[in-house]
Design a protein around this motif. Structure first.
Motif, PDB file in Angstrom:
ATOM      1  N   VAL A 198       5.990   4.203  -5.648  1.00  0.00           N
ATOM      2  CA  VAL A 198       7.212   3.787  -4.945  1.00  0.00           C
ATOM      3  C   VAL A 198       7.915   5.051  -4.451  1.00  0.00           C
ATOM      4  N   ILE A 199       7.898   5.233  -3.156  1.00  0.00           N
ATOM      5  CA  ILE A 199       8.455   6.460  -2.569  1.00  0.00           C
ATOM      6  C   ILE A 199       9.979   6.435  -2.631  1.00  0.00           C
ATOM      7  N   ASP A 200      10.541   5.234  -2.410  1.00  0.00           N
ATOM      8  CA  ASP A 200      12.006   5.169  -2.306  1.00  0.00           C
ATOM      9  C   ASP A 200      12.496   3.763  -2.657  1.00  0.00           C
ATOM     10  N   GLY A 201      13.644   3.690  -3.295  1.00  0.00           N
ATOM     11  CA  GLY A 201      14.337   2.417  -3.457  1.00  0.00           C
ATOM     12  C   GLY A 201      14.096   1.657  -4.745  1.00  0.00           C
ATOM     13  N   ALA A 202      13.417   2.288  -5.712  1.00  0.00           N
ATOM     14  CA  ALA A 202      13.086   1.531  -6.927  1.00  0.00           C
ATOM     15  C   ALA A 202      14.095   1.717  -8.055  1.00  0.00           C
TER      16      ALA A 202
ATOM     17  N   LYS B 221      12.431  -4.333  -9.531  1.00  0.00           N
ATOM     18  CA  LYS B 221      13.030  -5.479  -8.853  1.00  0.00           C
ATOM     19  C   LYS B 221      13.390  -5.089  -7.426  1.00  0.00           C
ATOM     20  N   VAL B 222      13.095  -5.982  -6.485  1.00  0.00           N
ATOM     21  CA  VAL B 222      13.432  -5.702  -5.092  1.00  0.00           C
ATOM     22  C   VAL B 222      14.893  -6.092  -4.878  1.00  0.00           C
ATOM     23  N   ARG B 223      15.749  -5.044  -4.831  1.00  0.00           N
ATOM     24  CA  ARG B 223      17.189  -5.292  -4.648  1.00  0.00           C
ATOM     25  C   ARG B 223      17.665  -4.737  -3.312  1.00  0.00           C
ATOM     26  N   ASN B 224      16.832  -3.857  -2.740  1.00  0.00           N
ATOM     27  CA  ASN B 224      17.195  -3.190  -1.488  1.00  0.00           C
ATOM     28  C   ASN B 224      15.886  -2.811  -0.784  1.00  0.00           C
ATOM     29  N   ASN B 225      15.978  -2.038   0.266  1.00  0.00           N
ATOM     30  CA  ASN B 225      14.754  -1.623   0.952  1.00  0.00           C
ATOM     31  C   ASN B 225      13.943  -0.687   0.057  1.00  0.00           C
ATOM     32  N   ILE B 226      12.635  -0.873   0.103  1.00  0.00           N
ATOM     33  CA  ILE B 226      11.744  -0.097  -0.760  1.00  0.00           C
ATOM     34  C   ILE B 226      10.576   0.424   0.080  1.00  0.00           C
ATOM     35  N   ALA B 227      10.160   1.660  -0.189  1.00  0.00           N
ATOM     36  CA  ALA B 227       8.971   2.206   0.474  1.00  0.00           C
ATOM     37  C   ALA B 227       7.897   2.448  -0.577  1.00  0.00           C
ATOM     38  N   ILE B 228       6.704   1.917  -0.315  1.00  0.00           N
ATOM     39  CA  ILE B 228       5.622   2.057  -1.296  1.00  0.00           C
ATOM     40  C   ILE B 228       4.342   2.563  -0.632  1.00  0.00           C
ATOM     41  N   GLU B 229       3.445   3.055  -1.479  1.00  0.00           N
ATOM     42  CA  GLU B 229       2.109   3.449  -1.005  1.00  0.00           C
ATOM     43  C   GLU B 229       1.075   2.727  -1.856  1.00  0.00           C
ATOM     44  N   ILE B 230       0.143   2.051  -1.205  1.00  0.00           N
ATOM     45  CA  ILE B 230      -0.934   1.385  -1.951  1.00  0.00           C
ATOM     46  C   ILE B 230      -2.265   1.695  -1.261  1.00  0.00           C
ATOM     47  N   PRO B 231      -3.376   1.631  -2.000  1.00  0.00           N
ATOM     48  CA  PRO B 231      -4.671   1.887  -1.368  1.00  0.00           C
ATOM     49  C   PRO B 231      -4.957   0.838  -0.282  1.00  0.00           C
ATOM     50  N   ASP B 232      -5.555   1.285   0.828  1.00  0.00           N
ATOM     51  CA  ASP B 232      -5.836   0.373   1.945  1.00  0.00           C
ATOM     52  C   ASP B 232      -6.680  -0.831   1.518  1.00  0.00           C
ATOM     53  N   GLU B 233      -7.587  -0.595   0.548  1.00  0.00           N
ATOM     54  CA  GLU B 233      -8.507  -1.680   0.144  1.00  0.00           C
ATOM     55  C   GLU B 233      -7.743  -2.909  -0.360  1.00  0.00           C
TER      56      GLU B 233
END
Lengths: 159, 370
Positions: free
Chosen positions: B85-89, B116-128
């Motif tokens: 989670v890059i941002d917002g967690a 918990k998603v309370r605001n904008n969040i930036a995440i990174e996950i594997p493309d697969e």
């Protein structure tokens, strides 16, 4: 028995089936702290400690691991042990980092045919939390059986 | 004196009751009253999901058809559903720390079920993970392979086909049953032919007191509906021509069955020596299927190995540990690739043997039971 919120939460996890089938408490209605205290005094009467029991279990598991699930005699003709890995992991119910591979070790006192079964998580819970699991739990480790199966040979050797 | 103790106890009781009531109100409001409104989830800096706030990141992503592997169904007890989670967690929760190393925490790895998603969040996950789907299926056939291993065949209903690479795995949903009050997911390698895309076979070994395998063995019946998601994993055949050594034990057989089908379908005739180990003859399985692969694949040779046949078992094949059989049959594995699937102990032992026989570690591929 008065419990802190942390103890209540722990008991809830121990009784739930979130982490292991049937939970860690089995049919035991006592508080976890009572189970720990009771097993601790049983061990004392048997001349053992949780640390010593855990060390013996770990020693036997490590002896068996290289046999990849096959039996090996820990005490020739008297005690044999085997250890097998299964898919998945077991997580310690206490609030700290602790996930253990699902490795099951069976020790058998060969003259009487009695077996004791434990997982790597049992070793950790006994060593760190003094917890042998509640009565009726699938992986409950009975102190009396520990003494009989794992330490009987050592006692004889010392005499 | 007694009066004072009673009064003190009464005050404590009142304070505790107020605390408990406030906590209950908070939980209620959090669940039913508080409206976090629309939030955005930015995935890999390229995809934007518009979602309603208030649920866990794991749940929200699942609703958006992005399936993060999770073994406990989002209860924070397995530690599998890690995402960056890059941002917002917000700060790491106490419920996450048991499962995160210091390095993971420093790298912004979080348990998606606890965020918990309370605001904008930036995440990174594997493309697969974008290719992972949820499947509704029906258990079509249950076949005994050994005394503690079965092959479960599932007919896919929705969606009706699956695209996977031989060697990958699925997560099977184990529902609530009898004393088990929780839904859990468990990972199993796909054992079927990738070209038969309307079915999946899973080879499952019974785990003593295992939540999911107890359900599979004792409760699941042919005709029952099931749910699963996948495919996951990067265990697969390389695209070289190097000769190969496969080593497996127990349900580690599964990915190799799929890989052998893939090789047969694509006329890949690489040299393969497959060692399958069991403690006793009763642990061996799929001899007929392996014989059929030996007929179909020119370079394929299957060697079952029994550690120590039981007194009532007749066995004239290889004996001892499966790794010992490899050592007996090869003086050098220079130029070979190694593929392993099974217990951590077996895999560790096999890697040692492979390396000692000259196989570079980067040519050893494995799928550990973990």
């Amino acid at each position: 028995m008065k419990q802190s919120p942390q103890e209540k939460k722990l008991e809830e996890i121990l009784r739930s089936t979130k982490l292991v089938a049937g939970g860690f408490m089995g049919t035991d209605t006592r508080h976890p702290a009572e189970v720990v205290d009771d097993d601790c005094s049983r061990l004392e009467k048997l001349g053992l400690t949780a640390a010593r029991v855990a060390a013996r279990m770990r020693e036997l598991t490590e002896l068996a691991i290289p046999r990849l699930g096959g039996w090996i005699e820990a005490e020739p003709g008297k005690l044999r042990v085997k250890s097998e890995d299964f898919k998945g992991s077991l997580v310690c119910p206490w609030p700290h980092q602790g996930a253990y591979g699902k490795r099951i070790t069976i020790a058998e006192r060969m003259d009487i045919g009695k077996q004791l079964v434990w997982t790597d998580l049992n070793i950790h819970m006994i060593e760190t939390h003094g917890f042998f699991e509640g009565k009726g739990a699938f992986f409950r480790v009975e102190p009396a059986e520990v003494a009989q199966i794992l330490f009987e040979g050592l006692k004889t050797a010392q005499m | 004196m007694f009066q004072a103790i009673l009064e003190f106890a009464f005050i404590i009781l009142i304070i505790s009751s107020i605390g408990a009531a406030l906590a209950a109100i908070l939980v209620f409001c959090e669940k039913y009253v508080v409206n976090y409104g629309p939030c955005k989830i930015i995935v890999n800096d390229e995809k934007e999901l518009n979602v309603q706030g208030g649920e866990s990141l794991l749940t929200v992503l699942r609703e958006e058809k992005i399936f993060i592997p999770s073994a406990c169904g989002g209860r924070g007890t397995c530690g599998v559903c890690k995402v960056k989670v890059i941002d917002g967690a917000g700060p790491v929760l106490a419920t996450e720390t048991p499962f995160l190393t210091k390095k993971e925490q420093a790298d912004n790895i979080r348990l998606s079920c606890q965020v918990k998603v309370r605001n904008n969040i930036a995440i990174e996950i594997p493309d697969e993970l974008f290719n992972v789907k949820e499947f509704h299926a029906v258990c079509a056939e249950i076949k005994d392979l050994t005394y503690d291993m079965k092959r479960f065949r599932f007919d896919l209903k929705d969606p009706p086909v699956i695209k996977f690479t031989a060697g990958q795995y699925l997560q099977l949903l184990c529902p609530q049953y009898q004393d088990n009050s929780e839904e859990v997911y468990r990972a199993y390698s796909i054992a079927s032919d990738p070209s038969a895309d309307n079915i999946v076979d899973l080879i499952i070994r019974r785990v003593p007191n295992g939540i999911c395998t107890t359900w599979c063995f004792d409760f699941l019946k042919e005709g029952d509906p099931v749910r699963m998601n996948g495919p996951y994993g990067d265990f697969h055949l390389s695209d070289t021509d190097a000769p190969m050594v496969f080593v497996a034990g127990g349900s580690g057989m599964a990915p190799f069955v799929s890989i052998l089908h893939h090789m047969q379908n694509n006329h890949i005739n690489r040299q393969i020596k497959y060692f399958f180990g069991g403690n006793a003859v009763k642990d061996l399985c799929m001899a007929d299927e392996m014989e059929a692969f030996e007929d179909a694949l020119e370079g394929f040779d299957f060697t079952p190995v029994v550690a120590s046949p039981e007194d009532d078992e007749s066995w004239d094949g290889e004996t001892g540990l499966v790794t010992e059989a490899v050592q007996r049959q090869f003086d050098s594995l220079d130029g070979y690739e190694g593929y392993l699937c099974g217990s951590p102990g077996m895999i560790d032992a096999a890697i040692k043997v492979f390396v000692a026989l000259g196989m570079p570690e980067d040519k050893i591929y494995f799928d550990k039971f973990a």
